[in-house]
Design a protein around this motif. Structure first.
Motif, PDB file in Angstrom:
ATOM      1  N   HIS A 313       0.906  -1.123   0.076  1.00  0.00           N
ATOM      2  CA  HIS A 313      -0.051  -0.057   0.039  1.00  0.00           C
ATOM      3  C   HIS A 313       0.847   1.242  -0.051  1.00  0.00           C
ATOM      4  O   HIS A 313       0.493   2.232  -0.623  1.00  0.00           O
ATOM      5  N   LEU A 314       1.842   1.145   0.725  1.00  0.00           N
ATOM      6  CA  LEU A 314       2.943   2.260   0.668  1.00  0.00           C
ATOM      7  C   LEU A 314       3.444   2.543  -0.898  1.00  0.00           C
ATOM      8  O   LEU A 314       3.541   3.831  -1.076  1.00  0.00           O
ATOM      9  N   PHE A 315       3.694   1.661  -1.381  1.00  0.00           N
ATOM     10  CA  PHE A 315       4.097   1.720  -2.937  1.00  0.00           C
ATOM     11  C   PHE A 315       3.188   2.444  -3.703  1.00  0.00           C
ATOM     12  O   PHE A 315       3.375   3.470  -4.654  1.00  0.00           O
ATOM     13  N   ARG A 316       1.882   2.199  -3.484  1.00  0.00           N
ATOM     14  CA  ARG A 316       0.859   2.686  -4.301  1.00  0.00           C
ATOM     15  C   ARG A 316       0.741   4.088  -3.801  1.00  0.00           C
ATOM     16  O   ARG A 316       0.557   5.112  -5.039  1.00  0.00           O
ATOM     17  N   SER A 317       0.834   4.509  -2.708  1.00  0.00           N
ATOM     18  CA  SER A 317       0.520   5.872  -2.164  1.00  0.00           C
ATOM     19  C   SER A 317       1.874   6.773  -2.615  1.00  0.00           C
ATOM     20  O   SER A 317       1.817   7.892  -3.066  1.00  0.00           O
ATOM     21  N   ALA A 318       3.045   5.985  -2.793  1.00  0.00           N
ATOM     22  CA  ALA A 318       4.376   6.699  -3.023  1.00  0.00           C
ATOM     23  C   ALA A 318       4.281   7.212  -4.546  1.00  0.00           C
ATOM     24  O   ALA A 318       4.862   8.038  -5.061  1.00  0.00           O
ATOM     25  N   GLU A 319       3.923   6.121  -5.324  1.00  0.00           N
ATOM     26  CA  GLU A 319       3.545   6.478  -6.671  1.00  0.00           C
ATOM     27  C   GLU A 319       2.691   7.678  -6.831  1.00  0.00           C
ATOM     28  O   GLU A 319       2.878   8.258  -8.053  1.00  0.00           O
ATOM     29  N   ALA A 320       1.378   7.691  -6.271  1.00  0.00           N
ATOM     30  CA  ALA A 320       0.547   8.771  -6.413  1.00  0.00           C
ATOM     31  C   ALA A 320       1.289  10.025  -6.228  1.00  0.00           C
ATOM     32  O   ALA A 320       1.161  11.122  -6.580  1.00  0.00           O
ATOM     33  N   SER A 321       1.906   9.896  -5.079  1.00  0.00           N
ATOM     34  CA  SER A 321       2.503  11.293  -4.531  1.00  0.00           C
ATOM     35  C   SER A 321       3.621  11.839  -5.647  1.00  0.00           C
ATOM     36  O   SER A 321       3.937  12.772  -5.923  1.00  0.00           O
ATOM     37  N   LEU A 322       4.529  10.826  -5.951  1.00  0.00           N
ATOM     38  CA  LEU A 322       5.493  11.288  -7.234  1.00  0.00           C
ATOM     39  C   LEU A 322       5.093  11.582  -8.264  1.00  0.00           C
ATOM     40  O   LEU A 322       5.356  12.687  -8.853  1.00  0.00           O
ATOM     41  N   ALA A 323       3.869  11.063  -8.803  1.00  0.00           N
ATOM     42  CA  ALA A 323       3.408  11.805 -10.025  1.00  0.00           C
ATOM     43  C   ALA A 323       2.781  13.096  -9.985  1.00  0.00           C
ATOM     44  O   ALA A 323       3.158  14.119 -10.601  1.00  0.00           O
ATOM     45  N   TRP A 324       2.260  13.353  -8.501  1.00  0.00           N
ATOM     46  CA  TRP A 324       1.776  14.632  -8.432  1.00  0.00           C
ATOM     47  C   TRP A 324       3.024  15.677  -8.004  1.00  0.00           C
ATOM     48  O   TRP A 324       2.854  16.800  -8.610  1.00  0.00           O
ATOM     49  N   TRP A 325       3.797  15.138  -7.328  1.00  0.00           N
ATOM     50  CA  TRP A 325       4.847  16.122  -6.931  1.00  0.00           C
ATOM     51  C   TRP A 325       5.472  16.500  -8.146  1.00  0.00           C
ATOM     52  O   TRP A 325       5.980  17.622  -8.474  1.00  0.00           O
ATOM     53  N   THR A 326       5.820  15.654  -9.343  1.00  0.00           N
ATOM     54  CA  THR A 326       6.518  16.049 -10.346  1.00  0.00           C
ATOM     55  C   THR A 326       5.826  16.813 -11.051  1.00  0.00           C
ATOM     56  O   THR A 326       6.632  17.871 -11.795  1.00  0.00           O
ATOM     57  N   SER A 327       4.560  17.020 -11.231  1.00  0.00           N
ATOM     58  CA  SER A 327       3.777  18.013 -12.135  1.00  0.00           C
ATOM     59  C   SER A 327       3.629  19.316 -11.081  1.00  0.00           C
ATOM     60  O   SER A 327       3.145  20.248 -11.742  1.00  0.00           O
ATOM     61  N   ASN A 328       4.059  19.340  -9.856  1.00  0.00           N
ATOM     62  CA  ASN A 328       3.939  20.584  -9.130  1.00  0.00           C
ATOM     63  C   ASN A 328       5.222  21.005  -8.443  1.00  0.00           C
ATOM     64  O   ASN A 328       5.185  21.443  -6.958  1.00  0.00           O
ATOM     65  N   ARG A 329       6.386  20.851  -9.036  1.00  0.00           N
ATOM     66  CA  ARG A 329       7.567  20.953  -8.086  1.00  0.00           C
ATOM     67  C   ARG A 329       7.788  22.485  -7.650  1.00  0.00           C
ATOM     68  O   ARG A 329       8.213  22.595  -6.441  1.00  0.00           O
ATOM     69  N   GLU A 334       7.891  26.377  -3.241  1.00  0.00           N
ATOM     70  CA  GLU A 334       7.223  27.759  -2.578  1.00  0.00           C
ATOM     71  C   GLU A 334       6.491  27.432  -1.388  1.00  0.00           C
ATOM     72  O   GLU A 334       6.788  28.251  -0.409  1.00  0.00           O
ATOM     73  N   ALA A 335       5.951  26.419  -1.324  1.00  0.00           N
ATOM     74  CA  ALA A 335       5.017  26.162   0.017  1.00  0.00           C
ATOM     75  C   ALA A 335       5.887  26.063   1.260  1.00  0.00           C
ATOM     76  O   ALA A 335       5.637  26.433   2.184  1.00  0.00           O
ATOM     77  N   PHE A 336       6.885  25.395   1.122  1.00  0.00           N
ATOM     78  CA  PHE A 336       7.866  25.138   2.130  1.00  0.00           C
ATOM     79  C   PHE A 336       8.549  26.729   2.556  1.00  0.00           C
ATOM     80  O   PHE A 336       8.981  26.600   3.598  1.00  0.00           O
ATOM     81  N   THR A 337       8.610  27.419   1.602  1.00  0.00           N
ATOM     82  CA  THR A 337       9.588  28.670   2.002  1.00  0.00           C
ATOM     83  C   THR A 337       8.554  29.740   2.144  1.00  0.00           C
ATOM     84  O   THR A 337       9.186  30.900   2.528  1.00  0.00           O
ATOM     85  N   ALA A 338       7.429  29.619   1.842  1.00  0.00           N
ATOM     86  CA  ALA A 338       6.673  30.616   2.115  1.00  0.00           C
ATOM     87  C   ALA A 338       6.520  31.533   3.472  1.00  0.00           C
ATOM     88  O   ALA A 338       6.736  30.542   4.173  1.00  0.00           O
TER      89      ALA A 338
END
Length: 367
Positions: A313-329, A334-338
């Protein structure tokens, strides 16, 4: 005796050697995959008993010294109890089987997206305070380190290996098909972004001691706020921004793989209100974690090499996160440094919870 089931004889000895009282009830704690844990009720109270499997005895004892010291400093960390007949030792060795005990702390786990803005900032400041106190308790570490990012070629080898393992199954199931699909996409992504591999020669810092796995399954909430930060098995020295970033991605991820960027900003702002970090250090940590997620296939190693599906299940969630993150780098960085503009607000009255171990006075955890 097996590692998979409670060992009644061992728990009886643990209760006796730690001076817990006579056991009246035991309950296996099923959350977590690395150690074995029980909720043990005795005539002397309620206790968390841990069979230590993920670290060696020296590392476990160091963790225990740290949890005792943090609790004494008023942080919500349950202190390790000591063996009553072993000169203050916090670890019981039963013919190679290692056990540790803390008082049971009441509370519930809360997903990061359930937290209010104020709670989110407070959680960030708690992480920062923990790191600061760790730096006062443990030996000094170098201000910066060199960190070797994963090599693209080695990452591709892993991707190819697990794609082949999934395809070679006599009767591939739905998970195997998912792995083949995602490894194919990961191979393409790796080729596209290979030039973004972090600089292996650049010094990374500032460094310090970190909890190592600060996420919602290791944080308990009571009525007045955080009642306990648990599981110190990954205590180690590292760039502190790496923990800030990793924790935020675990705490504030949504089921669709996206990050709650408003809460990321509040969490980072709370952290930086205690321990200021330069933007450059945080942006570097964001980029390094993103690259690590592209290259990492640890869940598949467990699945295909150890025949252990517990982290699928962690692999599935990691893949979803990676896909989104790559499209929103860029928005993620900016969110971390705002700079969060927080209106004056009434903060909660600090709560407390008491944990008393045999041989210790009451330790009051406040924040």
């Amino acid at each position: 005796m097996t590692d998979e089931a409670p060992v009644a004889a061992d728990l009886s000895v643990v209760a006796d050697r730690f001076g817990l009282g006579e056991i009246t009830e035991t309950q296996v704690i099923t959350a977590g995959t690395m150690n074995l844990n029980w909720r043990v009720t005795t005539t002397g109270g309620v206790w968390a008993v841990k069979r230590v499997l993920d670290v060696d005895a020296a590392a476990a004892r160091r963790q225990h010294r740290v949890t005792i010291a943090l609790a004494e400093r008023g942080l919500p960390v349950p202190p390790a109890c000591t063996v009553t007949s072993a000169g203050g030792d916090t670890l019981l060795d039963l013919r190679g089987r290692l056990y540790a005990v803390t008082g049971w702390v009441a509370g519930v786990h809360r997903g990061g997206t359930m937290l209010s803005p104020a709670e989110t900032e407070d959680l960030g400041s708690l992480l920062s305070r923990l790191q600061v106190e760790l730096g006062r308790i443990l030996p000094a570490v170098p201000e910066t380190v060199r960190e070797m990012p994963a090599e693209a070629a080695a990452a591709k080898d892993g991707i190819d290996r697990y794609a082949a393992a999934a395809a070679a199954r006599p009767e591939p199931d739905e998970f195997d098909a998912f792995v083949i699909d995602r490894m194919t996409a990961r191979r393409v992504l790796l080729a596209q972004v290979a030039h973004l591999r972090p600089d292996e020669d650049a010094p990374v810092g500032p460094c310090g001691w970190i909890h190592g796995d600060f996420q919602h399954l290791n944080v308990l909430y009571g009525p007045a706020g955080v009642s306990a930060v648990l599981d110190w098995d990954r205590l180690k020295p590292r760039p502190v921004a790496a923990e800030l970033v990793r924790s935020a991605t675990l705490l504030f991820g949504r089921p669709d793989g996206s990050l709650d960027l408003q809460r990321v900003t509040a969490f980072a702002a709370g952290y930086r209100s205690v321990r200021p970090l330069p933007d450059a250090a945080i942006v570097d940590a964001v980029g390094r974690l993103w690259w690590e997620r592209i290259c990492d296939t640890w869940q598949l190693r467990r699945h295909y090499e150890r025949q252990d599906p517990s982290c699928d299940h962690l692999f599935r969630s990691a893949e979803a996160s990676l896909a989104w993150w790559t499209s929103n780098r860029e928005p993620v960085s900016e969110a971390f440094t705002a700079r969060r503009q927080t209106a004056d607000r009434h903060r909660r009255t600090p709560g407390s919870s008491s944990v008393i171990c045999p041989g210790h006075g009451p330790t009051v955890a406040r924040w």
